[in-house]
Design a protein around this motif. Structure first.
Motif, PDB file in Angstrom:
ATOM      1  N   SER A  98       0.848  -1.190   0.000  1.00 44.96           N
ATOM      2  CA  SER A  98       0.000   0.000   0.000  1.00 44.96           C
ATOM      3  C   SER A  98       0.885   1.242   0.000  1.00 44.96           C
ATOM      4  CB  SER A  98      -0.919  -0.008   1.227  1.00 44.96           C
ATOM      5  OG  SER A  98      -0.151   0.022   2.421  1.00 44.96           O
ATOM      6  N   HIS A  99       0.327   2.388   0.378  1.00 52.26           N
ATOM      7  CA  HIS A  99       1.094   3.620   0.549  1.00 52.26           C
ATOM      8  C   HIS A  99       0.388   4.485   1.580  1.00 52.26           C
ATOM      9  CE1 HIS A  99      -1.995   5.707  -1.801  1.00 52.26           C
ATOM     10  NE2 HIS A  99      -1.832   4.802  -2.768  1.00 52.26           N
ATOM     11  N   LEU A 100       1.089   5.492   2.077  1.00 61.60           N
ATOM     12  CA  LEU A 100       0.425   6.434   2.979  1.00 61.60           C
ATOM     13  C   LEU A 100      -0.779   7.047   2.270  1.00 61.60           C
ATOM     14  CD1 LEU A 100       3.438   8.237   4.706  1.00 61.60           C
ATOM     15  CD2 LEU A 100       1.679   6.868   5.840  1.00 61.60           C
ATOM     16  N   VAL A 101      -1.827   7.291   3.012  1.00 64.33           N
ATOM     17  CA  VAL A 101      -3.111   7.669   2.427  1.00 64.33           C
ATOM     18  C   VAL A 101      -3.026   8.967   1.623  1.00 64.33           C
ATOM     19  CG1 VAL A 101      -3.875   8.893   4.512  1.00 64.33           C
ATOM     20  CG2 VAL A 101      -5.566   7.978   2.919  1.00 64.33           C
ATOM     21  N   VAL A 102      -3.711   8.979   0.493  1.00 61.78           N
ATOM     22  CA  VAL A 102      -3.895  10.174  -0.334  1.00 61.78           C
ATOM     23  C   VAL A 102      -5.367  10.553  -0.232  1.00 61.78           C
ATOM     24  CG1 VAL A 102      -3.795  11.133  -2.660  1.00 61.78           C
ATOM     25  CG2 VAL A 102      -2.018   9.544  -1.891  1.00 61.78           C
ATOM     26  N   GLY A 141       0.061  10.780   3.117  1.00 61.90           N
ATOM     27  CA  GLY A 141       1.041  10.679   2.041  1.00 61.90           C
ATOM     28  C   GLY A 141       1.363  11.989   1.357  1.00 61.90           C
ATOM     29  N   LEU A 142       1.582  13.033   2.127  1.00 59.61           N
ATOM     30  CA  LEU A 142       1.864  14.368   1.591  1.00 59.61           C
ATOM     31  C   LEU A 142       3.143  14.898   2.225  1.00 59.61           C
ATOM     32  CD1 LEU A 142       0.795  16.729  -0.186  1.00 59.61           C
ATOM     33  CD2 LEU A 142      -0.425  17.553   1.841  1.00 59.61           C
ATOM     34  N   THR A 143       4.080  15.296   1.383  1.00 55.45           N
ATOM     35  CA  THR A 143       5.361  15.773   1.893  1.00 55.45           C
ATOM     36  C   THR A 143       5.969  16.817   0.962  1.00 55.45           C
ATOM     37  OG1 THR A 143       7.592  15.094   2.544  1.00 55.45           O
ATOM     38  CG2 THR A 143       6.615  13.908   0.729  1.00 55.45           C
ATOM     39  N   ALA A 144       6.846  17.639   1.535  1.00 56.94           N
ATOM     40  CA  ALA A 144       7.566  18.644   0.739  1.00 56.94           C
ATOM     41  C   ALA A 144       9.063  18.545   0.997  1.00 56.94           C
ATOM     42  CB  ALA A 144       7.065  20.044   1.085  1.00 56.94           C
ATOM     43  N   GLN A 163       8.320  21.477  -2.516  1.00 55.05           N
ATOM     44  CA  GLN A 163       6.960  21.582  -3.049  1.00 55.05           C
ATOM     45  C   GLN A 163       6.130  20.402  -2.524  1.00 55.05           C
ATOM     46  OE1 GLN A 163       5.985  24.195  -5.004  1.00 55.05           O
ATOM     47  NE2 GLN A 163       8.072  25.010  -4.753  1.00 55.05           N
ATOM     48  N   TRP A 164       4.912  20.705  -2.086  1.00 63.22           N
ATOM     49  CA  TRP A 164       4.050  19.633  -1.572  1.00 63.22           C
ATOM     50  C   TRP A 164       3.718  18.646  -2.682  1.00 63.22           C
ATOM     51  CZ3 TRP A 164       3.812  18.834   3.370  1.00 63.22           C
ATOM     52  CH2 TRP A 164       3.963  19.898   4.253  1.00 63.22           C
ATOM     53  N   GLN A 165       3.890  17.362  -2.392  1.00 63.92           N
ATOM     54  CA  GLN A 165       3.620  16.297  -3.361  1.00 63.92           C
ATOM     55  C   GLN A 165       2.954  15.123  -2.654  1.00 63.92           C
ATOM     56  OE1 GLN A 165       7.556  15.432  -4.966  1.00 63.92           O
ATOM     57  NE2 GLN A 165       7.089  16.591  -6.825  1.00 63.92           N
ATOM     58  N   TRP A 166       1.989  14.520  -3.346  1.00 60.12           N
ATOM     59  CA  TRP A 166       1.380  13.291  -2.855  1.00 60.12           C
ATOM     60  C   TRP A 166       2.215  12.097  -3.310  1.00 60.12           C
ATOM     61  CZ3 TRP A 166      -2.262  13.247   0.749  1.00 60.12           C
ATOM     62  CH2 TRP A 166      -3.113  14.352   0.880  1.00 60.12           C
ATOM     63  N   VAL A 167       2.215  11.044  -2.512  1.00 53.14           N
ATOM     64  CA  VAL A 167       3.057   9.886  -2.815  1.00 53.14           C
ATOM     65  C   VAL A 167       2.627   9.161  -4.090  1.00 53.14           C
ATOM     66  CG1 VAL A 167       3.788   9.471  -0.436  1.00 53.14           C
ATOM     67  CG2 VAL A 167       1.645   8.442  -1.268  1.00 53.14           C
ATOM     68  N   ASP A 168       1.380   9.308  -4.505  1.00 53.09           N
ATOM     69  CA  ASP A 168       0.931   8.655  -5.741  1.00 53.09           C
ATOM     70  C   ASP A 168       0.961   9.597  -6.936  1.00 53.09           C
ATOM     71  OD1 ASP A 168      -1.181  10.339  -5.219  1.00 53.09           O
ATOM     72  OD2 ASP A 168      -2.733   8.822  -5.564  1.00 53.09           O
ATOM     73  N   ARG A 213       0.238   6.388  11.607  1.00 50.20           N
ATOM     74  CA  ARG A 213       0.157   6.475  10.144  1.00 50.20           C
ATOM     75  C   ARG A 213      -1.144   5.854   9.653  1.00 50.20           C
ATOM     76  NH1 ARG A 213       3.446   2.942  12.087  1.00 50.20           N
ATOM     77  NH2 ARG A 213       3.303   0.741  11.534  1.00 50.20           N
ATOM     78  N   ILE A 214      -1.543   6.276   8.467  1.00 55.52           N
ATOM     79  CA  ILE A 214      -2.708   5.703   7.791  1.00 55.52           C
ATOM     80  C   ILE A 214      -2.241   5.204   6.423  1.00 55.52           C
ATOM     81  CG2 ILE A 214      -5.035   6.087   6.931  1.00 55.52           C
ATOM     82  CD1 ILE A 214      -5.263   8.471   8.802  1.00 55.52           C
ATOM     83  N   CYS A 215      -2.361   3.895   6.216  1.00 52.50           N
ATOM     84  CA  CYS A 215      -2.013   3.290   4.927  1.00 52.50           C
ATOM     85  C   CYS A 215      -3.300   3.081   4.107  1.00 52.50           C
ATOM     86  CB  CYS A 215      -1.326   1.944   5.124  1.00 52.50           C
ATOM     87  SG  CYS A 215       0.182   2.005   6.113  1.00 52.50           S
TER      88      CYS A 215
END
Length: 222
Positions: free
Chosen positions: A115-119, A148-151, A156-161, A213-215
């Motif tokens: 999975s991935h961190l939640v979007v 699933g949001l990081t900069a 720049q803020w980006q979602w993992v997907d 965390r939320i996956c």
């Protein structure tokens, strides 16, 4: 008397022949059952390998699934399945951790489960996650769940997907995000029962902060 006491060879062979005739159907039935079982097992193995290859890691780690009848209008009749311990909302499965990690470790942990961190893409999804988190930690003063949001890569803020940040729904707390030079990872911020703000509770934090965390992963249609 001798005639009555004698048993001819034909007569003695008859019961023995009948006994074999009673046994043969059972042998045949058991053989067919074994062959059918082997065939079904092979078919299931091929199906799982072909249809769910991208979830190989998850299938290795999650031995049980929880399935409900499909509610999707564009899918044929079937089932929607999530791994045991995950919760379904619409066509996604979600996992709330009970331990804390940094943002990078959290994403790695989710990836390890396929999975991935939640979007978060909608108000409905945000409300579902917020209410669930508040339900789990009702007595905590405050709780943070990484999303699933990081900069931290390029500022720049980006979602993992790779969902475009500008086009996605955003639910920052008033005044957030701030301190962008240092706090480059996003989390849902919950304050137990006292927190009623469903839609505006994201907070940016230091990425090495240990948070829950939320996956997230898509449901499996079978």
């Amino acid at each position: 008397m001798n005639h009555r006491g004698r048993v001819s060879p034909g007569t003695s062979a008859l019961p023995e022949e009948r006994g074999c005739s009673r046994l043969n159907p059972w042998v045949f039935f058991v053989s067919v059952l074994v062959i059918k079982t082997a065939f079904v097992t092979i078919c299931l193995a091929v199906l799982l390998h072909g249809s769910y290859g991208q979830y190989k890691t998850l299938l290795q780690n999650a031995t049980e699934w929880h399935c409900v009848p499909s509610e999707s209008a564009d899918k044929q009749e079937g089932w929607m399945c999530c791994p045991k311990g995950w919760r379904r909302f619409q066509e996604k499965c979600y996992y709330l951790s009970d331990d804390k990690m940094s943002w990078a470790e959290s994403e790695q942990n989710c990836t390890g489960m396929g999975s991935h961190l939640v979007v978060i893409n909608s108000k409905a999804e945000q409300e579902f996650l917020f209410n669930w988190a508040k339900e789990v930690f009702t007595n905590a003063y405050e709780t943070k769940y990484y999303i699933g949001l990081t900069a931290y890569e390029n500022g720049q803020w980006q979602w993992v997907d790779q969902t475009p940040y500008e086009k996605a729904a955003m639910f920052w707390k008033p005044g957030e995000p701030n301190l962008l030079f240092a706090e480059k990872c996003a989390a849902i911020h919950v304050k137990g029962k006292r927190d009623s703000n469903t839609y505006r509770n994201w907070n940016n934090v230091l990425c090495f902060t240990n948070c829950y965390r939320i996956c997230e992963l898509a449901v499996k249609f079978v």
